[in-house]
Write an enzyme that holds these catalytic residues in place. Structure first.
Site, short mmCIF file in Angstrom:
data_model
loop_
_atom_site.label_atom_id
_atom_site.label_comp_id
_atom_site.label_asym_id
_atom_site.label_seq_id
_atom_site.Cartn_x
_atom_site.Cartn_y
_atom_site.Cartn_z
N MET A 181 7.23 -1.97 -1.08
CA MET A 181 8.73 -1.53 -1.61
C MET A 181 8.70 -1.04 -2.41
O MET A 181 9.77 -0.63 -3.18
CB MET A 181 9.01 -3.47 -1.48
CG MET A 181 10.27 -3.80 -1.76
SD MET A 181 11.39 -3.67 -0.24
CE MET A 181 10.79 -5.36 1.10
N PHE A 205 2.22 -9.19 0.37
CA PHE A 205 2.51 -7.64 0.64
C PHE A 205 3.28 -7.20 1.29
O PHE A 205 2.85 -5.66 0.52
CB PHE A 205 0.98 -7.70 1.55
CG PHE A 205 2.29 -7.93 3.24
CD1 PHE A 205 2.46 -6.97 3.86
CD2 PHE A 205 2.73 -9.78 2.42
CE1 PHE A 205 3.66 -7.31 4.88
CE2 PHE A 205 3.79 -9.32 4.35
CZ PHE A 205 4.05 -8.63 4.94
N LYS A 206 4.33 -7.10 0.58
CA LYS A 206 5.37 -6.67 0.70
C LYS A 206 5.29 -5.79 -0.50
O LYS A 206 6.69 -5.00 -0.46
CB LYS A 206 7.07 -7.82 0.41
CG LYS A 206 6.79 -8.76 2.05
CD LYS A 206 6.32 -7.68 3.00
CE LYS A 206 6.80 -8.85 4.54
NZ LYS A 206 8.41 -9.41 4.82
N ASP A 207 4.73 -5.74 -2.23
CA ASP A 207 5.25 -5.15 -2.94
C ASP A 207 4.53 -3.89 -1.84
O ASP A 207 4.39 -2.56 -3.24
CB ASP A 207 4.17 -5.09 -3.87
CG ASP A 207 5.38 -6.55 -4.34
OD1 ASP A 207 6.02 -6.54 -4.43
OD2 ASP A 207 4.27 -7.55 -5.14
N THR A 265 9.98 -11.19 1.45
CA THR A 265 10.60 -9.56 1.14
C THR A 265 11.15 -9.29 0.55
O THR A 265 11.47 -8.56 -0.16
CB THR A 265 11.25 -9.00 2.66
OG1 THR A 265 9.84 -9.00 3.98
CG2 THR A 265 12.33 -8.07 2.67
#
Length: 466
Positions: free
Chosen positions: A115, A110-112, A143
């Site tokens: 980011m 989910f960090k994409d 992350t």
């Protein structure tokens, strides 16, 4: 839109300034002076927008110093089909319970979602200012790879990513350490994530060092990360709300509190979110707070290594932003509470416990290794869907708070391939690896292993900074 610090020691600053700064100069975290408001009419008008268009609208509420057309270009580049072949799909499980698929990007986590936007906006601002930036971050697993994939090859940016040596899955390590780009520096520290995070805060708090080496941040201490995550709460709400103005709940696997903080922000802005269900693993400092009102971070020696390793965190960096709201945005009170944590190891806000749910919608629960295995196995058997261990934590806790007529969206945190060992233990089968990544763990890896010492990391940065 200007920004202030949770500790009150920073002059109001525009978005692009706080984007490059990360941690506030006084050691606090930045927040908007006021939150924008969303009403039912606005939300209804956004129903048919693409994700990139919705991101431009939501982020535009927080960003006053980037022209609208330029921001539109940045969100369309970040959320292009080539980057996200599918973006935030809703995956039904059973009546009223579904996943919000946030793991369809380049690093399968989910960090994409945030980011990729940061990668675009960092380069945009730096090129226009003729500046360079050395990103210093810490990761518990996802992350780091999301930041590195978003920032690899970007003009004027070097990345120094700290990770806990031996505490991530083999897939997570390979994603990060196999990158060979010259602007990417992986430093594996002998310690736990909280200690890596402490190094980041120590160096970011050394204002002379920070200014000399132009340090910035991509961890969720950077407000831009939180703002970009608010988008998918609005998106998820618009996909599943039972009727205009109807309520939706979200369940969020939580370690560093950034992901669920974005939900808190969305709720404060007026998105009709009924409950924010916080799920922890055995490292349940946050669950303990919402159950008792006592915030009692644990030392590294008491932070357990679990099968949902991205949540093996005992000091949640973003929690301070929520505390700021709890104490009615009083920076002196926040400073006092953070000092109490530093000096006494805890603070007590049990007198405010009724507000946790009644005012802010927060409830919490915890999940164990046995719970994860059972949830992964049952979800596969009952729905045909395979989930990763962190998402399993979210599903286990979400089940306690299902209510008729109120959809529950569990935020998917990663694809199962990133945690194959646990999937095999739960189901007896290996998870499918996305095309093109079959040989990931066999690729050459480039990483420096160091003792967990801020001085050693500082010395490395001195020799490799832009």
């Amino acid at each position: 839109m200007n920004y202030l610090s949770t500790r009150g020691g920073m002059a109001p600053a525009p978005f692009c300034d706080i984007l490059l700064e990360g941690l506030a100069p006084d050691g606090g975290l930045t927040l908007p002076e006021r939150l924008p408001r969303l009403d039912a009419t606005t939300l209804a008008a956004w129903q048919s927008l693409s994700y990139a268009e919705l991101a431009a609208r939501v982020l535009g509420l927080f960003i006053g110093d980037i022209p609208e057309d330029d921001l539109h270009g940045l969100t369309h580049a970040a959320y292009a089909p080539a980057v996200f072949p599918r973006i935030a799909p809703v995956k039904p499980l059973r009546d009223g319970l579904m996943l919000l698929g946030l793991s369809e990007g380049p690093t399968l986590a989910f960090k994409d979602m945030a980011m990729q936007f940061l990668g675009q906006v960092f380069e945009y601002v730096l090129v226009r200012r003729g500046q360079t930036l050395n990103i210093l971050g810490a990761t518990s697993g996802d992350t780091g790879s999301a930041a590195e994939y978003a920032l690899r090859g970007k003009a004027g940016i070097a990345v120094f990513m700290l990770s806990p040596h031996g505490r991530m899955s083999a897939f997570q390590r390979a994603q990060m350490y196999s990158l060979q780009d010259g602007n990417i520096h992986n430093l594996a520290l002998r310690g736990v994530f909280d200690e890596c995070q402490d190094v980041v805060k120590t160096l970011a708090g050394d204002l002379d060092f920070k200014q000399r080496y132009r340090l910035g941040a991509v961890n969720s201490i950077n407000w831009a990360r939180i703002a970009a995550q608010v988008v998918y709460y609005v998106w998820g709400y618009l996909r599943v709300a039972p009727h205009p103005g109807g309520q939706v709940s979200f369940a969020v696997p939580s370690g560093n509190f950034g992901n669920i903080l974005a939900g808190h922000i969305a709720r404060q802005m007026g998105v009709p979110i009924h409950r924010l269900v916080l799920a922890t693993n055995e490292n349940n400092v946050l669950e303990e707070f919402f159950r008792t009102g006592l915030y009692r971070p644990r030392p590294a020696s008491q932070t357990q290594a679990t099968s949902s390793p991205s949540m093996d965190i005992s000091r949640a960096s973003n929690f301070e932003r929520f505390v700021f709201d709890l104490v009615d945005r009083d920076p002196l009170r926040v400073t006092e509470l953070m000092r109490s944590v530093h000096e006494q190891g805890q603070f007590d806000l049990s007198a405010l416990r009724p507000q946790f749910e009644d005012r802010y919608g927060f409830v919490a629960g915890t999940s164990t290794h046995a719970d994860r295995l059972r949830t992964i196995r049952q979800t596969l058997e009952e729905t045909g869907r395979l989930v990763d261990p962190h998402t399993a934590d979210g599903l286990k806790v979400a089940a306690q708070y299902l209510e008729p007529g109120i959809p529950m969206l569990v935020l998917e945190t990663a694809l199962p391939a990133k945690f194959a060992e646990t999937i095999v233990e739960a189901t007896g089968q290996w998870p499918a690896v996305p095309a093109g990544l079959e040989d990931l763990e066999q690729r050459p890896q480039r990483v420096e292993v160091l003792d967990c010492d801020a001085a050693l990391v500082a010395d490395y940065i001195r020799h490799h900074a832009l």
